[in-house]
Write an enzyme that holds these catalytic residues in place. Structure first.
Site, mmCIF file in Angstrom:
data_model
loop_
_atom_site.group_PDB
_atom_site.id
_atom_site.type_symbol
_atom_site.label_atom_id
_atom_site.label_comp_id
_atom_site.label_asym_id
_atom_site.label_seq_id
_atom_site.Cartn_x
_atom_site.Cartn_y
_atom_site.Cartn_z
ATOM 1 N N ASP A 95 0.802 -1.223 0.000
ATOM 2 C CA ASP A 95 0.000 0.000 0.000
ATOM 3 C C ASP A 95 0.838 1.279 0.000
ATOM 4 O O ASP A 95 0.351 2.335 -0.394
ATOM 5 C CB ASP A 95 -0.942 0.003 1.206
ATOM 6 N N GLU A 114 3.337 0.753 -3.701
ATOM 7 C CA GLU A 114 2.574 0.646 -4.949
ATOM 8 C C GLU A 114 1.530 1.752 -5.099
ATOM 9 O O GLU A 114 1.176 2.114 -6.211
ATOM 10 C CB GLU A 114 1.859 -0.715 -5.016
ATOM 11 N N TYR A 115 0.998 2.249 -3.987
ATOM 12 C CA TYR A 115 -0.103 3.221 -4.081
ATOM 13 C C TYR A 115 0.264 4.598 -3.517
ATOM 14 O O TYR A 115 -0.160 5.614 -4.059
ATOM 15 C CB TYR A 115 -1.347 2.704 -3.342
ATOM 16 N N GLY A 170 0.394 8.850 1.344
ATOM 17 C CA GLY A 170 0.177 10.300 1.396
ATOM 18 C C GLY A 170 -0.883 10.717 0.397
ATOM 19 O O GLY A 170 -1.749 11.554 0.679
ATOM 20 N N VAL A 174 -7.283 3.053 1.753
ATOM 21 C CA VAL A 174 -6.715 2.290 0.646
ATOM 22 C C VAL A 174 -7.782 1.315 0.170
ATOM 23 O O VAL A 174 -7.907 0.209 0.671
ATOM 24 C CB VAL A 174 -5.456 1.525 1.092
ATOM 25 N N ASN A 214 -10.678 -0.702 0.190
ATOM 26 C CA ASN A 214 -11.650 -1.152 1.189
ATOM 27 C C ASN A 214 -11.220 -0.869 2.617
ATOM 28 O O ASN A 214 -12.045 -0.829 3.521
ATOM 29 C CB ASN A 214 -11.903 -2.658 1.021
ATOM 30 N N TYR A 215 -9.903 -0.673 2.857
ATOM 31 C CA TYR A 215 -9.386 -0.557 4.223
ATOM 32 C C TYR A 215 -9.055 0.882 4.598
ATOM 33 O O TYR A 215 -8.712 1.680 3.741
ATOM 34 C CB TYR A 215 -8.080 -1.350 4.356
ATOM 35 N N GLU A 216 -9.085 1.146 5.916
ATOM 36 C CA GLU A 216 -8.539 2.380 6.462
ATOM 37 C C GLU A 216 -7.363 2.033 7.369
ATOM 38 O O GLU A 216 -7.433 1.064 8.140
ATOM 39 C CB GLU A 216 -9.578 3.140 7.306
ATOM 40 N N TYR A 217 -6.325 2.845 7.288
ATOM 41 C CA TYR A 217 -5.202 2.720 8.202
ATOM 42 C C TYR A 217 -4.983 4.068 8.874
ATOM 43 O O TYR A 217 -4.806 5.082 8.192
ATOM 44 C CB TYR A 217 -3.920 2.335 7.455
ATOM 45 N N HIS A 229 -5.453 -13.202 5.936
ATOM 46 C CA HIS A 229 -4.443 -12.305 5.376
ATOM 47 C C HIS A 229 -3.653 -11.672 6.498
ATOM 48 O O HIS A 229 -4.001 -11.806 7.674
ATOM 49 C CB HIS A 229 -5.106 -11.223 4.502
HETATM 50 CU CU CU Z 1 -7.322 -7.373 7.733
#
Ligand code: CU
Length: 655
Positions: free
Chosen positions: A316, A319-320, A323, A397, A399-402, A450
């Site tokens: 993440d 590759e993405y 920021g 990112v 589906n996810y939030e970090y 995962h």
């Molecule tokens: Cu997870």
């Protein structure tokens, strides 16, 4: 130099004079500087219709320059622009000198290397899929009538050695699809399990659709938006965080001072939040601790071996770019209390600069008790409340939030905490089917096993530039003449001399931790001053060591790495993990087995959250947290928190 010469249009001029100018060599590029960098690149004929800008970031000046810098003295401002020619299928690193307004160097990237995926490419990829006749046909075959309700989710394609010849040299994404039942419905509740759409990002065209056995759509929705939740609990009373006399920190530009801490807030399109020049003033002396700290890479390997899923391993950061995916934070929602926000500008692939308001949040928090003791004989009692300073940002990112949080404490400790939330990626199950490589989280809906693996890069400067890393293992002493009762145990220390010795994993059986020490600076007890790296939740990678993803994710094979400090060795998986054929980064650099004892070093800590999904992680996963601490260990003469005053008498509790 094979650089693009065809210019169809000049880059538009953006706005008026800069509203802010940089005031410190480590300040991220301002909006005006980014715009200037784009103008210089255009003027020097490095931009054009076919050229996309993958990123533009500050080239941080050398550590020695930063250390010598005094307020007001002139300093260089250079930017690194990563450019991609969509027609020539080639990419470049261009150095832009913002002071001399020139492009002193343009270096082509190796032909097989791809810059990170640009934010614009996500939406363009989705549009390419939508206009493809192959896509329409594939949906028809699956009985999906309304293509507008299909959610197209492009994933990085990686590089697994199984690529078909027609993909060679292509810039690719692989899109998975999900179906909404209405426009605001949660698409992840209904994965179309049976197709992967391969897209050529150079041409923005669908190359092919890979078809797999068709699974029925899961039957239930999984909605999370407020309009879908009719019965919210009604017994929550308001909590207000009030600081009637204001905050206890000061912010000057990007420099923060709080209690005895001092540091600079930075931001890059790739890492998001970066902290610089962290120091603690002890008895009037400013003592350096970390020169630079960031989460520099992450990877999320999925354990589903099926053909359509084994390439799901998102890097993440590399590759993405976290920021680029940072949220604009909202007061009262993302952050509570008296907040100072930092805004940072972002540049898109066409060179348009947009400010990201409220990118980084800075505030104080009450954090329970700091220390306490009651003498039951005399009745004396002392309690101190812990106040911590929180610096954070949140990235979405897909589906996810970090959420990335750095905390500073009054006892000299630093903590890094990552909060994981958002929606799990899903696959479909046939009625009655039990998933082998995941967990059924709702009827016929599978969330694959995962891991979320993060790499922190810390550049320690504990009381000076030259540091060493010591591993501490607690071991039982065998019963014998010196240990007749079998109760003895000792903490054994091993100094890492070389990079190979410093490739280590956590070990709860020996309560393993690491000390970063300054061998030339002793404390009053005769031991080198140090800071302790305290691991938190962690585990090894569960893919096989020879799994193809490990060529690029080799950094996950150890939890600790120590390298000699090299400003060019920035990211654990190397500069360009996107589609990298062999992988780069820590496993590659450390082959040289360089000396890491009593020298300038970088300490890399890799930590993993192993996600065995629960039904309770659906539809939106409540926050899971992991991270590490960096705590003083022989750095101070005693607890650094003794001079924290008791809470005001009006709060009654402390006397
Ligand atoms: Cu997870």
């Amino acid at each position: 130099m094979a650089i693009p010469t065809e210019i169809k249009h000049e880059t538009p001029q953006h706005g008026a004079a800069p509203s802010t100018t940089s005031v410190h060599p480590l300040d991220p590029l301002t909006a005006a500087e980014l715009e200037e960098a784009v103008r210089i690149l255009a003027r020097e004929r490095h931009l054009g219709d076919n050229i996309r800008i993958a990123s533009i970031n500050l080239i941080e000046p050398a550590k020695s320059v930063v250390e010598k810098y005094r307020t007001g003295s002139p300093f260089e401002r250079k930017a690194l622009a990563v450019l991609m020619d969509r027609v020539k299928h080639s990419s470049y690193e261009a150095v832009v000198d913002l002071v001399n307004k020139s492009v002193p160097s343009v270096t082509p990237l190796p032909s097989e290397v791809q810059p990170s995926i640009m934010l614009d490419e996500f939406s363009e990829c989705e549009q390419a899929v939508r206009r493809s006749p192959l896509f329409k046909e594939a949906l028809k075959k699956r009985g999906v009538k309304d293509a507008d309700l299909v959610m197209v989710e492009p994933w990085s394609a990686g590089m697994y050695g199984t690529e078909v010849p027609e993909d060679k040299g292509l810039r690719r994404m692989r899109a998975l699809c999900f179906v909404r039942s209405e426009p605001k419905d949660n698409g992840y509740a209904r994965p179309i399990d049976s197709m992967v759409i391969v897209v050529d990002l150079y041409k923005m065209d669908v190359v092919r659709i890979e078809e797999y056995p068709i699974a029925p759509l899961p039957p239930e929705p999984g909605n999370w938006a407020r309009e879908y939740i009719p019965n919210m609990r009604k017994d929550l009373k308001p909590v207000e965080i009030v600081q009637p006399e204001g905050v206890s920190f000061t912010v000057e530009g990007n420099q923060v001072e709080w209690q005895k801490w001092k540091f600079r807030v930075g931001f890059t399109s790739r890492e998001g939040l970066v902290l610089h020049t962290i120091s603690y003033t002890d008895d009037g002396v400013e003592r350096p601790i970390l020169y630079r700290a960031s989460i520099c890479e992450m990877v999320v390997p999925y354990g589903d071996p099926r053909e359509q899923y084994y390439r799901k391993n998102a890097f993440d950061i590399g590759e993405y770019g976290l920021g680029m995916l940072a949220n604009s934070l909202a007061l009262g929602c993302d952050c509570l209390g008296v907040i100072h926000y930092f805004d940072f500008p972002l540049v898109d692939s066409h060179g348009t600069v947009t400010p990201l308001k409220n990118a980084v949040c800075l505030h104080e928090e009450d954090f329970g008790i700091l220390w306490k003791h009651t003498d039951w004989r005399t009745g004396q009692s002392e309690v101190r409340r812990s106040r911590r300073l929180s610096v954070s940002f949140i990235a979405t990112v897909g589906n996810y939030e970090y959420g990335f949080y750095w905390y500073f404490y009054q006892d000299g400790s630093i903590q890094c905490e990552i909060k994981l939330t958002g929606i799990m990626n899903t696959t479909a199950l046939a009625p009655g089917e039990q998933p082998q490589y995941g967990m059924e989280i709702a009827p016929q809906l599978n969330a694959p096993f995962h891991q979320h693996i993060f790499a922190a890069r810390l550049v320690p400067t504990v009381d000076g530039p030259n540091n060493s890393v010591v591993e501490v293992n607690t071991v039982s002493v065998p019963t014998g003449p010196t240990n007749p009762h079998g109760n003895a145990f000792v903490a054994e220390e091993t100094v890492f001399a070389t990079e190979k010795e410093a490739q280590r994993r956590v070990n709860s059986a020996s309560a393993r931790f690491w000390r970063v020490v300054n061998p030339s600076k002793k404390n009053r007890l005769g031991r080198p001053v140090g800071y302790r790296l305290v691991p938190g939740e962690n585990c090894p990678p569960f893919v096989q060591p020879d799994a193809a993803v490990m060529r690029r994710a080799g950094f996950t094979s150890n939890h600790v790495w120590v390298t000699p400090y090299d400003p060019k060795e920035r990211y654990a998986a190397g500069e360009y993990p996107n589609q990298h054929p062999t992988g780069d980064g820590l496993p590659n650099w450390t082959k040289a087995n360089r000396k890491v004892d009593n020298t300038e070093i970088a300490l890399w800590y890799v930590f993993a959250h192993n996600h065995v999904p629960r039904p309770e992680d659906w539809p939106v996963m409540p926050v899971a947290m992991l991270g590490f601490q960096f705590r003083p260990d022989g750095f101070f003469e005693q607890s650094a928190a003794m001079d924290v005053p008791p809470p005001p008498a009006k709060d009654h509790c402390c006397h």
